[in-house]
Design an enzyme around this catalytic site. Sequence first.
Site, short mmCIF file in Angstrom:
data_model
loop_
_atom_site.label_atom_id
_atom_site.label_comp_id
_atom_site.label_asym_id
_atom_site.label_seq_id
_atom_site.Cartn_x
_atom_site.Cartn_y
_atom_site.Cartn_z
N CYS A 45 -47.33 -17.59 -7.78
CA CYS A 45 -46.91 -18.97 -7.52
C CYS A 45 -46.44 -19.65 -8.82
CB CYS A 45 -48.00 -19.76 -6.81
SG CYS A 45 -47.40 -21.32 -6.10
N HIS A 143 -49.54 -16.54 -2.45
CA HIS A 143 -50.89 -16.49 -2.99
C HIS A 143 -51.69 -15.34 -2.39
CE1 HIS A 143 -50.99 -20.31 -5.20
NE2 HIS A 143 -50.10 -20.71 -4.30
N GLU A 145 -54.39 -14.13 -3.51
CA GLU A 145 -55.82 -14.38 -3.76
C GLU A 145 -56.44 -15.32 -2.72
OE1 GLU A 145 -53.95 -18.03 -5.58
OE2 GLU A 145 -53.33 -16.00 -5.10
#
Length: 190
Positions: A45, A143, A145
Amino acid sequence: FKLNLDAVVCSGSRRNVSIWEKWMGPTGLMFKSAAKSGIPTLGICFGHQLLCNSLGSNIERADKLSSGIWSLELTDEGKTDILLTSHKQNDEKISGLFSHQDHVITIPENCVLLSKTSHNLVTAIRVNNEFGETMPAWGIQFHPEAARKRIERAYGWGHISEEEYESFRGEHDGAGILASFAKIVLEKSS
């Protein structure tokens, strides 16, 4: 002196490349140097935007936040890229969870476009060296994660709105992509 790094990762941030801050210049230079040197590098990002900016891309701020889960439209190079596809079988769709307002507008010099989405034309890139050889370095707009528990915790703490929380319902390929990056780092460092 020489840094002995196994990997460099720059994650998402509440900061924005389109709202430049003085510290971003040296950080971007370090990130670019890691990517070009062969150190496994991953920009997520904000990290994707900073890496692409350091490699010459234009970054623009959209009028509103893009948040949700989108399927990646893989380029020919993306269909065989180890980071994006090594956790998949055959032609399974790959999805990413997005939450951003800045967009990478142009593909950086010496980089290959790996994917785009309906809302963002540069969602994943791979860095090449000056001879066109692929480096173990990527920028991804989404993202990986963002695990379900993390999303629930962020909503509970008031860090994301109910609208964002609802847009994040569904599955995405983040865990597989992070596992692919970890495997790349382990193979490179052994």
